[in-house]
Design a protein around this motif. Structure first.
Motif, short mmCIF file in Angstrom:
data_model
loop_
_atom_site.label_atom_id
_atom_site.label_comp_id
_atom_site.label_asym_id
_atom_site.label_seq_id
_atom_site.Cartn_x
_atom_site.Cartn_y
_atom_site.Cartn_z
N ARG A 54 0.91 -1.17 0.04
CA ARG A 54 -0.18 -0.06 0.18
C ARG A 54 0.76 1.25 -0.15
NH1 ARG A 54 -4.96 -0.30 4.28
NH2 ARG A 54 -5.46 1.67 3.12
N PRO A 55 0.51 2.27 -0.80
CA PRO A 55 1.12 3.43 -0.81
C PRO A 55 1.34 4.20 0.83
CG PRO A 55 -0.20 3.46 -2.73
CD PRO A 55 -0.58 2.36 -1.66
N THR A 56 2.53 4.69 1.18
CA THR A 56 2.64 5.58 2.31
C THR A 56 1.47 6.34 2.87
OG1 THR A 56 4.98 5.13 1.79
CG2 THR A 56 4.27 6.53 3.56
N ALA A 57 1.15 7.17 1.80
CA ALA A 57 0.01 8.21 2.25
C ALA A 57 -1.35 7.52 2.68
CB ALA A 57 -0.29 9.12 0.98
N ASP A 58 -1.37 6.36 2.17
CA ASP A 58 -2.76 5.32 2.31
C ASP A 58 -2.73 4.90 3.58
OD1 ASP A 58 -3.50 5.82 -0.41
OD2 ASP A 58 -3.84 3.80 -0.79
N ILE A 59 -1.35 4.52 3.98
CA ILE A 59 -1.41 3.97 5.62
C ILE A 59 -1.53 4.61 6.43
CG2 ILE A 59 0.71 2.73 7.01
CD1 ILE A 59 1.59 1.40 4.38
N VAL A 60 -0.97 6.12 6.14
CA VAL A 60 -1.24 7.14 7.22
C VAL A 60 -2.55 7.33 7.26
CG1 VAL A 60 -0.49 9.40 7.82
CG2 VAL A 60 1.49 7.89 6.93
N ALA A 61 -3.25 7.62 6.18
CA ALA A 61 -4.58 8.00 6.35
C ALA A 61 -5.46 6.81 6.93
CB ALA A 61 -5.07 8.33 4.88
N ALA A 62 -5.19 5.58 6.67
CA ALA A 62 -6.04 4.55 7.35
C ALA A 62 -5.62 4.51 8.91
CB ALA A 62 -5.48 3.27 6.65
N LEU A 63 -4.46 4.81 9.19
CA LEU A 63 -3.92 4.69 10.70
C LEU A 63 -4.91 5.77 11.35
CD1 LEU A 63 -0.49 3.56 10.38
CD2 LEU A 63 -2.16 2.28 11.47
N ASN A 64 -4.81 7.22 10.72
CA ASN A 64 -5.56 8.19 11.23
C ASN A 64 -6.90 7.87 11.64
OD1 ASN A 64 -3.72 10.15 11.87
ND2 ASN A 64 -3.90 11.15 9.61
N GLU A 65 -7.69 7.36 10.47
CA GLU A 65 -9.04 7.01 10.51
C GLU A 65 -9.13 5.80 11.61
OE1 GLU A 65 -12.53 5.36 7.70
OE2 GLU A 65 -11.13 6.40 6.69
N GLN A 66 -8.36 4.84 11.60
CA GLN A 66 -8.52 3.89 12.64
C GLN A 66 -8.56 4.05 14.18
OE1 GLN A 66 -5.34 0.58 12.59
NE2 GLN A 66 -6.89 -0.56 11.50
N GLN A 67 -7.44 4.85 14.19
CA GLN A 67 -6.79 5.29 15.84
C GLN A 67 -7.44 6.72 16.10
OE1 GLN A 67 -3.15 4.06 16.64
NE2 GLN A 67 -3.04 2.45 14.82
N ARG A 68 -8.41 7.21 15.18
CA ARG A 68 -9.05 8.67 15.50
C ARG A 68 -7.76 9.63 15.76
NH1 ARG A 68 -12.82 4.97 17.31
NH2 ARG A 68 -14.68 5.45 16.84
N LEU A 69 -6.58 9.52 14.94
CA LEU A 69 -5.49 10.51 15.17
C LEU A 69 -5.57 11.69 13.95
CD1 LEU A 69 -2.78 7.90 15.91
CD2 LEU A 69 -4.02 9.47 17.44
N ASN A 70 -4.74 12.84 14.23
CA ASN A 70 -4.80 13.68 13.25
C ASN A 70 -3.42 14.05 12.83
OD1 ASN A 70 -6.07 15.73 11.29
ND2 ASN A 70 -5.96 17.24 12.98
N MET A 71 -2.49 12.75 12.55
CA MET A 71 -1.13 13.02 12.02
C MET A 71 -1.05 13.79 10.89
SD MET A 71 0.46 9.16 13.02
CE MET A 71 -0.84 8.30 11.98
N PRO A 72 -0.32 14.71 10.57
CA PRO A 72 -0.19 15.46 9.56
C PRO A 72 0.48 14.42 8.50
CG PRO A 72 1.62 16.17 11.02
CD PRO A 72 0.41 15.29 11.67
N LEU A 73 -0.01 14.19 7.10
CA LEU A 73 0.33 13.31 6.17
C LEU A 73 1.65 13.53 5.81
CD1 LEU A 73 -1.37 10.87 4.94
CD2 LEU A 73 -1.71 12.74 2.85
#
Length: 196
Positions: A54-73
């Protein structure tokens, strides 16, 4: 170990990079862990391997959604990339795949088809001294639908000017095998050293 190939008259070899050409998955996971720890984000190793390709950006977005985080992509991607670059010198090539690259180089064209950034792919191949052997690099950002969609592999075949059915894919990840199959290409599963 010699990696057996399926029978066929293949006109191009398409390779995933991480875990296929370069045994860099442990370095990628360490870089992910260090970058995500700074944001209090969990990323279990099993999930990392399940999401391989999976592309890196997709992973960060999915983790943000999954863990209710707001990490800057962009910041997380840049930090992970920098950490990976520091760890890269400890990565090695995967002998069974390198043998096929050495054997077929100059006879048929090669492409890399990766979910990693172009920067990470060129650094990995450069570290092994084989970047110049690849006619085409298809990396994150070069396609709109990532693996398991067939688009990344179809894009590589198009750029090489080779019909999909004449391409042989080397892949270590389930998503990549699904992508190759959906593209109508034969595939060789590269066993991950950690499974060996």
């Amino acid at each position: 170990m010699m990696l057996p190939l399926p029978a066929g008259d293949f006109k191009a070899y398409l390779f995933d990079c991480d875990g296929t050409i370069v045994d860099s998955m442990p370095q990628h996971y360490t870089a992910w862990r260090q970058a995500l720890d700074e944001w209090g984000c969990e990323f279990p190793e099993e999930l990392f391997y399940a999401w391989a390709g999976r592309p890196t950006a997709d992973i960060v977005a999915a983790l943000n959604e999954q863990q209710r985080l707001n990490m800057p992509l962009e910041a997380v991607i840049a930090r992970r990339e920098a950490l990976y670059q520091q760890l890269l010198p400890s990565a090695a090539g995967i002998p069974g795949v390198l043998h096929h690259i050495d054997d077929a180089h100059g006879r048929i064209p090669f492409a890399v088809v990766s979910g990693s950034t172009r920067e990470a792919v060129t650094a990995s191949l450069g570290a092994l001294g084989i970047l110049d052997r690849f006619d085409v690099l298809v990396c994150a950002g070069d396609y709109t639908r990532p693996k398991p969609d067939p688009e990344p592999f179809l894009r590589a075949a198009e750029l090489l000017g080779v019909p999909p059915e004449a391409c042989l894919v080397f892949e270590d990840a389930d998503l990549g095998i699904e992508s190759a199959t959906a593209a109508g290409m034969a595939a060789v599963r590269v066993p991950q050293p950690r499974q060996g």
